[in-house]
Design a protein around this motif. Structure first.
Motif, PDB file in Angstrom:
ATOM      1  N   LEU A 129      -0.112  15.787 -27.494  1.00  0.00           N
ATOM      2  CA  LEU A 129      -1.244  14.864 -27.568  1.00  0.00           C
ATOM      3  C   LEU A 129      -1.684  14.355 -26.202  1.00  0.00           C
ATOM      4  CD1 LEU A 129      -0.241  12.849 -30.746  1.00  0.00           C
ATOM      5  CD2 LEU A 129      -2.292  14.265 -30.487  1.00  0.00           C
ATOM      6  N   VAL A 130      -0.753  14.171 -25.293  1.00  0.00           N
ATOM      7  CA  VAL A 130      -1.116  13.625 -23.979  1.00  0.00           C
ATOM      8  C   VAL A 130      -1.626  14.703 -23.027  1.00  0.00           C
ATOM      9  CG1 VAL A 130       0.504  11.713 -24.224  1.00  0.00           C
ATOM     10  CG2 VAL A 130       1.230  13.791 -23.035  1.00  0.00           C
ATOM     11  N   ALA A 131      -1.530  15.969 -23.420  1.00  0.00           N
ATOM     12  CA  ALA A 131      -1.937  17.042 -22.514  1.00  0.00           C
ATOM     13  C   ALA A 131      -2.678  18.167 -23.225  1.00  0.00           C
ATOM     14  CB  ALA A 131      -0.696  17.606 -21.814  1.00  0.00           C
ATOM     15  N   ALA A 132      -3.215  17.907 -24.411  1.00  0.00           N
ATOM     16  CA  ALA A 132      -3.841  18.969 -25.206  1.00  0.00           C
ATOM     17  C   ALA A 132      -5.051  19.552 -24.487  1.00  0.00           C
ATOM     18  CB  ALA A 132      -4.256  18.426 -26.569  1.00  0.00           C
ATOM     19  N   PRO A 133      -5.198  20.867 -24.489  1.00  0.00           N
ATOM     20  CA  PRO A 133      -6.371  21.482 -23.857  1.00  0.00           C
ATOM     21  C   PRO A 133      -7.603  21.364 -24.743  1.00  0.00           C
ATOM     22  CG  PRO A 133      -5.015  23.171 -24.875  1.00  0.00           C
ATOM     23  CD  PRO A 133      -4.253  21.865 -25.034  1.00  0.00           C
ATOM     24  N   ASP A 134      -8.758  21.421 -24.129  1.00  0.00           N
ATOM     25  CA  ASP A 134     -10.033  21.449 -24.846  1.00  0.00           C
ATOM     26  C   ASP A 134     -10.294  22.897 -25.270  1.00  0.00           C
ATOM     27  OD1 ASP A 134     -12.795  21.717 -25.473  1.00  0.00           O
ATOM     28  OD2 ASP A 134     -13.266  19.944 -24.279  1.00  0.00           O
TER      29      ASP A 134
END
Length: 284
Positions: free
Chosen positions: A209-214
């Motif tokens: 959640l803190v680093a999810a890619p677009d």
């Protein structure tokens, strides 16, 4: 986390296991217009959707709400690789294949973190897509809002050195008066559900959640009919960011008045009506 408004199962709903996962299954009384697979978010469970199941059954839709692997009553293995969005997305694809075998239209919905899981399921599907539609509820294109990310990193740090009961007590103290007084049955359920989560699953989901890619452009290229639904306020992904995501997807956009991050639990009648209208459009 979502707070279900009640826990008693409506008459049309029963607790089952589907594909090895704990689930709530809602059955229409008459003809079935379609089936919907409902995937909850971080620290959530199938009960997050409990207030949607009866109105959706009345609209003619079979619903299957699940605990993801590592959540509440589903359990899972110890290794972190079992809880990546790729692994959870594979669970969604397997469940979808099972639920879609009956031939009715199959609709897919993911709430919050569950939205990024179902997105992964769609993007990783190698065969013809089994879904008639996709609903992204209170989820965003990538990582969560920076303020919420900071809270989530605190949780990640705590999971390395504290047990779940100790973390629960700290979270209650931090929330303080911001948490409304709950019915004792609901309060006990939330506590029990938190303790039933597998710590490894929490760690992997929080780190995502803190680093999810677009991956919105990839999803748009799939061409699956999509609804982006949210409340009118959201602490995890700003509502404006969700609206921009809908534009990029060419998706239908619905904002549920009076709801926050969990319109499924906070405004279930309005949310069920919006979902039924979206799914019914497949019949036209």
């Amino acid at each position: 986390m979502s707070t279900p408004p009640f826990l008693k199962l409506p008459g049309c709903v029963r607790a089952v296991r589907v594909g090895g996962l704990a689930a709530l299954r809602g059955e229409p009384v008459g003809a079935v217009r379609g089936t919907a697979l409902l995937v909850p978010g971080f620290t959530g469970s199938k009960e997050d959707f409990i207030a949607l199941l009866e109105p959706l059954a009345e609209a003619g839709f079979r619903t299957v709400a699940v605990d993801q692997r590592g959540q509440y009553e589903s359990g899972g293995p110890d290794g972190p690789e079992a809880y990546t969005v790729q692994a959870l997305g594979a669970d969604v694809r397997a469940l979808s294949a099972e639920l879609g075998a009956g031939g009715e239209p199959l609709h897919l919905l993911g709430h919050s973190f569950g939205g990024q899981v179902v997105r992964e399921a769609v993007l990783s599907a190698s065969d013809e897509l089994p879904w008639e539609s996709l609903t992204l509820m209170s989820t965003g294109p990538g990582a969560i809002d920076p303020a919420e990310a900071a809270r989530t990193r605190l949780l990640l740090d705590a999971l390395e050195s504290m047990d779940l009961e100790s973390i629960w007590q700290v979270m209650r103290q931090m929330d303080g008066e911001r948490v409304p007084t709950l019915d004792p049955e609901i309060a006990e359920f939330l506590h029990r559900r938190w303790l039933a989560n597998l710590p490894q699953a929490l760690k992997v989901a929080a780190a995502h959640l803190v680093a999810a890619p677009d991956r919105v452009d990839e999803l748009a290229a799939v061409g699956l009919r999509t609804l982006v639904l949210s409340g009118e306020r959201d602490y995890a992904w700003p509502v404006e960011e969700q609206s921009r995501m809908a534009e990029r997807l060419g998706a239908l956009r619905t904002v549920v008045p009076g709801a926050g991050h969990s319109p499924n639990a906070e405004r279930p009648a309005e949310t069920a009506a919006a979902l039924a209208a979206f799914w019914s459009a497949q019949d036209v």
